[in-house]
Design a protein around this motif. Structure first.
Motif, PDB file in Angstrom:
ATOM      1  N   UNK A 139       0.358 -15.623   9.161  1.00 50.17           N
ATOM      2  CA  UNK A 139       0.214 -15.752   7.725  1.00 50.17           C
ATOM      3  C   UNK A 139       0.035 -14.429   7.004  1.00 50.17           C
ATOM      4  N   UNK A 140       0.400 -14.418   5.726  1.00 48.88           N
ATOM      5  CA  UNK A 140       0.304 -13.192   4.924  1.00 48.88           C
ATOM      6  C   UNK A 140      -0.636 -13.338   3.741  1.00 48.88           C
ATOM      7  N   UNK A 141      -1.429 -14.441   3.686  1.00 49.44           N
ATOM      8  CA  UNK A 141      -2.330 -14.674   2.558  1.00 49.44           C
ATOM      9  C   UNK A 141      -3.737 -15.000   3.058  1.00 49.44           C
ATOM     10  N   UNK A 142      -4.721 -14.592   2.282  1.00 46.75           N
ATOM     11  CA  UNK A 142      -6.110 -14.971   2.528  1.00 46.75           C
ATOM     12  C   UNK A 142      -6.669 -15.477   1.205  1.00 46.75           C
ATOM     13  N   UNK A 143      -7.153 -16.710   1.190  1.00 46.16           N
ATOM     14  CA  UNK A 143      -7.635 -17.299  -0.047  1.00 46.16           C
ATOM     15  C   UNK A 143      -6.553 -17.413  -1.105  1.00 46.16           C
ATOM     16  N   UNK A 144      -5.314 -17.577  -0.649  1.00 47.98           N
ATOM     17  CA  UNK A 144      -4.193 -17.707  -1.566  1.00 47.98           C
ATOM     18  C   UNK A 144      -3.606 -16.402  -2.040  1.00 47.98           C
ATOM     19  N   UNK A 145      -4.269 -15.283  -1.763  1.00 41.53           N
ATOM     20  CA  UNK A 145      -3.783 -13.975  -2.211  1.00 41.53           C
ATOM     21  C   UNK A 145      -2.954 -13.301  -1.125  1.00 41.53           C
ATOM     22  N   UNK A 146      -1.849 -12.692  -1.512  1.00 42.47           N
ATOM     23  CA  UNK A 146      -1.014 -11.951  -0.570  1.00 42.47           C
ATOM     24  C   UNK A 146      -1.768 -10.710  -0.102  1.00 42.47           C
ATOM     25  N   UNK A 147      -1.884 -10.529   1.212  1.00 44.82           N
ATOM     26  CA  UNK A 147      -2.604  -9.379   1.755  1.00 44.82           C
ATOM     27  C   UNK A 147      -1.702  -8.465   2.579  1.00 44.82           C
ATOM     28  N   UNK A 148      -0.436  -8.848   2.725  1.00 43.00           N
ATOM     29  CA  UNK A 148       0.527  -7.963   3.393  1.00 43.00           C
ATOM     30  C   UNK A 148       1.915  -8.318   2.885  1.00 43.00           C
ATOM     31  N   UNK A 149       2.818  -7.340   2.813  1.00 40.49           N
ATOM     32  CA  UNK A 149       4.157  -7.603   2.291  1.00 40.49           C
ATOM     33  C   UNK A 149       5.035  -8.391   3.262  1.00 40.49           C
ATOM     34  N   UNK A 150       4.750  -8.330   4.547  1.00 38.38           N
ATOM     35  CA  UNK A 150       5.582  -9.017   5.522  1.00 38.38           C
ATOM     36  C   UNK A 150       5.496 -10.534   5.312  1.00 38.38           C
TER      37      UNK A 150
END
Length: 240
Positions: free
Chosen positions: A142-153
């Motif tokens: 996954x690339x999100x934590x709490x609905x927020x994008x945390x990495x571009x991949x």
């Protein structure tokens, strides 16, 4: 013996030296067991499993610099876990990359046996996803934590980062392809949010070797260490 974690990308013959410390430890283990050739299980759960297992086996053979290896090429598919007898009586275990959730699911029935073998002196080599699942708490894709994008991949996939039980060979979370895919931000966010207590991120064409003498870095990239701090997180690199 050690746990060898390669951050991906090391697929060309010139990358064989990154695999050489693992092969050397497997050969030493074989000698102590009375064998003239190290017996290495090369496991792939990649969508192109046969091709990838053969490629990793070829790199290990090149790293042996002319010495013979008794290579076991073992392949699996999603929903088809690797059988326990695949790693019986081996001197080394090498696990390649792929979709991390599939690699984890395919090896999960072997986790306790892998831990036992490593504790008894069998070295482990994990490449990309094979490195990620070596951790006690294994990152997913996954690339999100709490609905927020945390990495571009894969930022558009909408998936939350989840932590699943890994093999437990190292007690920190492991991420890979770090500099090349912008994954350091994901590791930082995972530590800051409390999803994991701490983590190590391994660049491509770089090996992190975890042994009795501590941590060692080989290759052309960095290993990033992310720790909780009083006001957030502390990020540093481990010297080669």
């Amino acid at each position: 013996m050690s746990v060898h974690l390669i951050g991906g990308g090391a697929t060309a013959i010139e990358d064989a030296p990154l695999h050489a410390p693992f092969v050397a430890e497997a050969a030493l283990r074989a000698t102590r067991a009375g064998r003239t050739q190290p017996r290495i299980a090369v496991i792939s759960l990649h969508p192109e499993a046969e091709e990838k297992a053969e490629a990793l086996g070829n790199l290990l053979a090149q790293a042996a610099m002319g010495s013979a290896i008794d290579m076991r090429l073992i392949t699996g598919r999603p929903g088809e876990p690797i059988r326990l007898d695949a790693i019986s009586d081996v001197d080394g275990i090498a696990v390649g990359g792929g979709v991390v959730e599939d690699v984890r699911a395919g090896l999960e029935p072997l986790f306790s046996e892998v831990r036992r073998l490593v504790a008894e002196g069998v070295p482990y080599l994990g490449v990309s996803a094979g490195a990620m699942i070596a951790a006690e708490g294994s990152f997913g894709g996954g690339s999100r934590i709490g609905g927020l994008v945390v990495s571009p991949e894969y930022a558009e996939d909408g998936y939350e980062l989840e932590i699943e039980a890994g093999i437990g060979l190292v007690d920190v979370a492991i991420d890979v392809h770090v500099a090349q895919r912008g994954m350091l931000s994901r590791l930082v966010a995972a530590v800051e949010s409390g999803l994991v207590a701490s983590g190590l991120g391994v660049d491509e064409r770089t090996a992190l070797i975890v042994g009795d003498d501590g941590l060692r870095v080989e290759g052309e990239g960095s290993v990033w260490r992310v720790l909780r701090a009083e006001d957030g997180v502390l990020v540093s690199t481990i010297d080669t």
